[in-house]
Design an enzyme around this catalytic site. Structure first.
Site, PDB file in Angstrom:
ATOM      1  N   HIS A 264     -11.400  -1.758   7.067  1.00  7.01           N
ATOM      2  CA  HIS A 264      -9.967  -1.781   6.780  1.00  7.01           C
ATOM      3  C   HIS A 264      -9.157  -1.148   7.911  1.00  7.01           C
ATOM      4  CE1 HIS A 264      -6.648  -0.799   3.538  1.00  7.01           C
ATOM      5  NE2 HIS A 264      -6.146  -1.298   4.648  1.00  7.01           N
TER       6      HIS A 264
ATOM      7  N   HIS B 163      -0.627   4.529   8.472  1.00  8.37           N
ATOM      8  CA  HIS B 163      -1.735   3.643   8.118  1.00  8.37           C
ATOM      9  C   HIS B 163      -1.779   2.519   9.137  1.00  8.37           C
ATOM     10  CE1 HIS B 163      -4.715   1.403   6.032  1.00  8.37           C
ATOM     11  NE2 HIS B 163      -3.905   0.386   5.779  1.00  8.37           N
TER      12      HIS B 163
ATOM     13  N   HIS C 120      -4.580  -0.402  11.508  1.00  9.72           N
ATOM     14  CA  HIS C 120      -5.789  -1.218  11.479  1.00  9.72           C
ATOM     15  C   HIS C 120      -6.384  -1.343  12.883  1.00  9.72           C
ATOM     16  CE1 HIS C 120      -4.636  -3.579   7.544  1.00  9.72           C
ATOM     17  NE2 HIS C 120      -4.434  -2.269   7.434  1.00  9.72           N
TER      18      HIS C 120
ATOM     19  N   GLU D 297       0.811  -1.212   0.000  1.00 12.27           N
ATOM     20  CA  GLU D 297       0.000   0.000   0.000  1.00 12.27           C
ATOM     21  C   GLU D 297       0.848   1.266   0.000  1.00 12.27           C
ATOM     22  OE1 GLU D 297      -4.247  -0.660   1.833  1.00 12.27           O
ATOM     23  OE2 GLU D 297      -2.732  -1.091   3.350  1.00 12.27           O
TER      24      GLU D 297
END
Length: 244
Positions: free
Chosen positions: A176, A108, A110, A89
């Protein structure tokens, strides 16, 4: 302007590695998924890469932080040697950096409670006050949701996410996780922690049969700006102390 040498970047590699550990310790990225990047110049960024001995974010070292360009190629001699590769990603990071000159760092992660709250139809709202002043202000400004639960693996999908982000510092990614962007690694991580905290509290309130309500405007007006030395520097020292 002279580009920094690999050795000059070592303190930044350490900062990013510690930030990855903070995400894991906070439960926002407690497995092998998640990454942090930092802009170095117009074409290059430091980003957590995966190597042959990948063990997860909790065990990130400075050696896992590699210099790459916006296309995912090595940003310097030897940067992707030893079996290291940028995250799938990477476009999630690079598209934010390409389009947001005010941003230097991208996180980023989760966080399970953030994902659960969003799937339950619970938005991130300013339900608290002095409990978390920076988080309250962030929530009051709005935390948008990107409706696609996809792996953001190319520029097309990343551009869709950036469009959903709409200039905000944080965007939730349905089914996500989240993306947090700021002027520094520390700020980007602390934003993610605040959003996760509000999501967790929201789930608890709803589970207890309560109803979520925004902080009254009169109370919002009374929340002071405690300044960057407290909101970021002191808060970050606390996060690092938790690691030990």
């Amino acid at each position: 302007m002279t580009s920094p040498s690999s050795t000059e970047l070592d303190p930044l590699r350490s900062t990013i590695a510690q930030a990855c550990q903070v995400l894991a310790e906070r439960g926002l990225a407690d497995g092998i998924l998640g990454h942090i990047s930092l802009r170095i110049d117009e074409r290059r960024l430091l980003v957590r890469c995966r190597g042959p001995q990948e063990r997860g974010l909790a065990f990130t070292t400075a050696d896992d932080i590699r210099l790459v360009d916006l296309d995912g190629q090595a940003g310097g001699a030897g940067e992707l040697d030893g079996g290291y590769a940028p995250p799938n990603e990477l476009p999630l990071h690079t598209e934010v950096l390409r389009t947001r000159p005010d941003i230097a760092a991208v996180v980023h992660a989760h966080p399970p409670d953030v994902v659960a709250a969003d799937l339950a139809g619970i938005t991130i709202r300013p339900i608290v006050g002095a409990f978390d002043i920076p988080g309250t202000r962030l929530a009051a400004d709005g935390v948008p949701v990107h409706p696609r639960g996809v792996l953001v693996r190319d520029r097309r999908l990343a551009a869709e996410m950036v469009a959903s982000m709409a200039g905000h510092p944080v965007v939730l990614l349905r089914a996500h996780g989240l993306t947090s962007a700021a002027a520094s690694v520390e700020e980007a991580v602390l934003q993610a922690v605040s959003v996760d905290r509000i999501a967790t509290l929201s789930l608890r309130v709803v589970s207890a049969g309560g109803e979520l309500a925004d902080l009254p405007e009169a109370d919002m007006a009374e929340l002071p700006d405690l300044g960057g030395s407290f909101n970021t520097a002191t808060a970050w020292r606390h996060e690092l102390a938790r690691l030990s």
